[in-house]
Design a protein around this motif. Structure first.
Motif, mmCIF file in Angstrom:
data_model
loop_
_atom_site.group_PDB
_atom_site.id
_atom_site.type_symbol
_atom_site.label_atom_id
_atom_site.label_comp_id
_atom_site.label_asym_id
_atom_site.label_seq_id
_atom_site.Cartn_x
_atom_site.Cartn_y
_atom_site.Cartn_z
ATOM 1 N N ARG A 1 0.830 -1.198 0.000
ATOM 2 C CA ARG A 1 0.000 0.000 0.000
ATOM 3 C C ARG A 1 0.874 1.260 0.000
ATOM 4 O O ARG A 1 2.034 1.225 0.412
ATOM 5 C CB ARG A 1 -0.915 0.011 1.227
ATOM 6 C CG ARG A 1 -2.007 -1.036 1.170
ATOM 7 C CD ARG A 1 -2.888 -0.982 2.387
ATOM 8 N NE ARG A 1 -2.134 -1.262 3.597
ATOM 9 C CZ ARG A 1 -2.668 -1.297 4.832
ATOM 10 N NH1 ARG A 1 -3.957 -1.054 4.992
ATOM 11 N NH2 ARG A 1 -1.925 -1.571 5.889
ATOM 12 N N GLN B 1 0.772 5.456 1.152
ATOM 13 C CA GLN B 1 0.050 6.243 2.153
ATOM 14 C C GLN B 1 0.692 7.606 2.369
ATOM 15 O O GLN B 1 1.908 7.700 2.537
ATOM 16 C CB GLN B 1 0.049 5.453 3.461
ATOM 17 C CG GLN B 1 -0.557 6.133 4.660
ATOM 18 C CD GLN B 1 -0.681 5.139 5.803
ATOM 19 O OE1 GLN B 1 -1.401 4.142 5.719
ATOM 20 N NE2 GLN B 1 0.060 5.379 6.877
ATOM 21 N N ASP C 1 -6.225 6.188 -5.972
ATOM 22 C CA ASP C 1 -6.905 5.005 -5.461
ATOM 23 C C ASP C 1 -7.232 4.029 -6.595
ATOM 24 O O ASP C 1 -7.056 2.816 -6.463
ATOM 25 C CB ASP C 1 -8.183 5.439 -4.739
ATOM 26 C CG ASP C 1 -8.818 4.322 -3.927
ATOM 27 O OD1 ASP C 1 -8.076 3.546 -3.305
ATOM 28 O OD2 ASP C 1 -10.057 4.230 -3.928
ATOM 29 N N VAL D 1 -3.893 4.917 0.738
ATOM 30 C CA VAL D 1 -4.447 5.373 2.012
ATOM 31 C C VAL D 1 -4.145 6.859 2.140
ATOM 32 O O VAL D 1 -2.991 7.279 2.010
ATOM 33 C CB VAL D 1 -3.838 4.602 3.205
ATOM 34 C CG1 VAL D 1 -4.417 5.110 4.522
ATOM 35 C CG2 VAL D 1 -4.083 3.106 3.060
ATOM 36 N N ARG E 1 -12.342 2.292 -3.963
ATOM 37 C CA ARG E 1 -13.055 1.935 -2.732
ATOM 38 C C ARG E 1 -14.332 2.763 -2.649
ATOM 39 O O ARG E 1 -14.277 3.986 -2.673
ATOM 40 C CB ARG E 1 -12.155 2.212 -1.528
ATOM 41 C CG ARG E 1 -12.716 1.849 -0.161
ATOM 42 C CD ARG E 1 -11.624 2.118 0.878
ATOM 43 N NE ARG E 1 -12.025 1.749 2.220
ATOM 44 C CZ ARG E 1 -12.505 2.612 3.126
ATOM 45 N NH1 ARG E 1 -12.655 3.886 2.797
ATOM 46 N NH2 ARG E 1 -12.814 2.201 4.340
ATOM 47 N N PRO F 1 -11.067 6.600 -0.757
ATOM 48 C CA PRO F 1 -9.966 5.839 -0.154
ATOM 49 C C PRO F 1 -10.058 5.878 1.366
ATOM 50 O O PRO F 1 -10.707 6.750 1.945
ATOM 51 C CB PRO F 1 -8.711 6.568 -0.655
ATOM 52 C CG PRO F 1 -9.176 7.957 -0.948
ATOM 53 C CD PRO F 1 -10.584 7.810 -1.444
ATOM 54 N N GLU F 2 -9.398 4.935 1.995
ATOM 55 C CA GLU F 2 -9.326 4.954 3.455
ATOM 56 C C GLU F 2 -8.672 6.255 3.898
ATOM 57 O O GLU F 2 -7.649 6.671 3.357
ATOM 58 C CB GLU F 2 -8.508 3.759 3.948
ATOM 59 C CG GLU F 2 -8.421 3.662 5.457
ATOM 60 C CD GLU F 2 -7.661 2.429 5.912
ATOM 61 O OE1 GLU F 2 -8.281 1.500 6.434
ATOM 62 O OE2 GLU F 2 -6.429 2.420 5.729
ATOM 63 N N LEU G 1 -7.126 8.382 7.143
ATOM 64 C CA LEU G 1 -6.602 8.400 8.500
ATOM 65 C C LEU G 1 -6.220 9.822 8.868
ATOM 66 O O LEU G 1 -5.766 10.582 8.014
ATOM 67 C CB LEU G 1 -5.368 7.493 8.621
ATOM 68 C CG LEU G 1 -5.477 6.055 8.098
ATOM 69 C CD1 LEU G 1 -4.138 5.342 8.268
ATOM 70 C CD2 LEU G 1 -6.584 5.294 8.803
ATOM 71 N N ASP H 1 -11.453 6.906 8.957
ATOM 72 C CA ASP H 1 -11.465 5.458 9.142
ATOM 73 C C ASP H 1 -10.470 5.029 10.207
ATOM 74 O O ASP H 1 -10.500 3.873 10.638
ATOM 75 C CB ASP H 1 -11.118 4.763 7.825
ATOM 76 C CG ASP H 1 -12.083 5.136 6.702
ATOM 77 O OD1 ASP H 1 -13.242 4.688 6.753
ATOM 78 O OD2 ASP H 1 -11.671 5.886 5.794
ATOM 79 N N ARG I 1 -9.076 2.092 12.725
ATOM 80 C CA ARG I 1 -7.764 1.479 12.495
ATOM 81 C C ARG I 1 -6.699 2.389 13.081
ATOM 82 O O ARG I 1 -6.732 3.613 12.869
ATOM 83 C CB ARG I 1 -7.512 1.254 11.000
ATOM 84 C CG ARG I 1 -6.311 0.336 10.764
ATOM 85 C CD ARG I 1 -6.305 -0.211 9.347
ATOM 86 N NE ARG I 1 -5.779 0.734 8.394
ATOM 87 C CZ ARG I 1 -4.482 0.875 8.127
ATOM 88 N NH1 ARG I 1 -3.588 0.150 8.777
ATOM 89 N NH2 ARG I 1 -4.078 1.734 7.207
#
Length: 282
Positions: free
Chosen positions: A58, A60, A82, A90, A145, A149-150, A152, A169, A201
């Motif tokens: 991944r 990020q 993504d 991420v 997704r 995207p996720e 954080l 997330d 997460r």
């Protein structure tokens, strides 16, 4: 426990070598820092190249300074990355604290938190495929997704930590195990209070360098330069760099005891052989 690598920012030319080595090893994620007024690669551009040079790991941002950017374009860039990475992207976000970064971007440092909240509302609408307005349609492409995207968030203050439950997330804990626990519990508490299902997460960050003295010295110098604006705190951060396999393993275990899902080992030195040394240490 997953372990990722934070890529060095001092020499963009070495990033793809680092990335390919990490992709062939046991690592889960490649992270990249962000600054505007600094000699570092722009993270979204750099991670697009990294994603193209790898197949499974991944990529990020950690953290992208979102208030320096226009939200519709940022949403489009994130969705594009993504998609082309096959869902491996991420989006780690933060507000930043450098006056010079905000000056060059033409945004007010004092309103960065409110600006990020407004940006997230806009980006979530874009990623959901909604029309922009009565006269402008959806901003594509659709992310890989659903919903985007996720996301954080890196944060330290209570109001910023609560942003994880409202818009994110998960949480990026850029703190040593000795005080990361309190931050993590705050995030989990606000998550439950917001009625979110499941768990956020949690990704922790530790600074590490393995190798001969010149490699470790290079890492310390680069890290000190990056955080020089923090004054004495930069010296403390450099002094806390993990420079032995035993200290790295101990720190990973401490984060695991806190319920952390992933630890990112940030490497500021340029020597790509650190990737294999870190793999051996783990």
């Amino acid at each position: 426990m997953k372990v990722g690598i934070g890529l060095p920012v001092s020499d963009p030319a070495v990033l793809l070598d680092w990335a390919r080595r990490a992709d062939a090893g046991p690592f889960s994620t490649l992270g990249l820092l962000d600054r505007l007024v600094y000699d570092n690669p722009e993270p979204l551009v750099a991670l697009a190249a990294v994603a193209g040079a790898t197949s499974r790991i991944r990529v990020q941002t950690e953290v992208l300074l979102a208030p320096l950017r226009e939200p519709a374009l940022l949403a489009k860039q994130a969705a594009t990355l993504d998609r082309i990475s096959g869902g491996r992207f991420v989006l780690g976000l933060g507000v930043g604290g450098r006056e010079d970064d905000h000056e060059v971007a033409g945004v007010d440092l004092r309103t960065r938190g409110r600006r990020l909240d407004e940006q997230m509302a806009v980006m979530r609408r874009i990623w959901a495929g909604e029309d922009w307005s009565g006269t402008a349609g959806p901003v594509g492409p659709a992310p890989h997704r659903p919903g985007g995207p996720e996301v954080l968030f890196g944060a330290f203050q209570p109001a910023a930590l609560a942003r994880v439950a409202r818009f994110g997330d998960g949480f990026l804990a850029a703190a040593p195990p000795s005080w990361a626990g309190g931050l993590i519990e705050t995030v989990r508490g606000s998550w439950a209070e917001a009625g979110r299902t499941g768990e956020p997460r949690i990704v922790a960050q530790a600074n590490a360098a393995l190798g001969p003295d010149d490699v470790v010295d290079d890492a310390r110098t680069a890290m000190g330069d990056y955080y020089r604006f923090t004054g004495g705190r930069a010296d403390q951060m450099v002094a806390g760099m993990l420079t032995s396999g035993e200290r790295i393993r101990q720190t990973v275990r401490q984060y695991e005891d806190l319920g952390v899902d992933e630890v990112m080992l940030y490497c500021y030195g340029r020597d790509p052989e650190q990737v294999e040394r870190l793999a051996d240490a783990l």
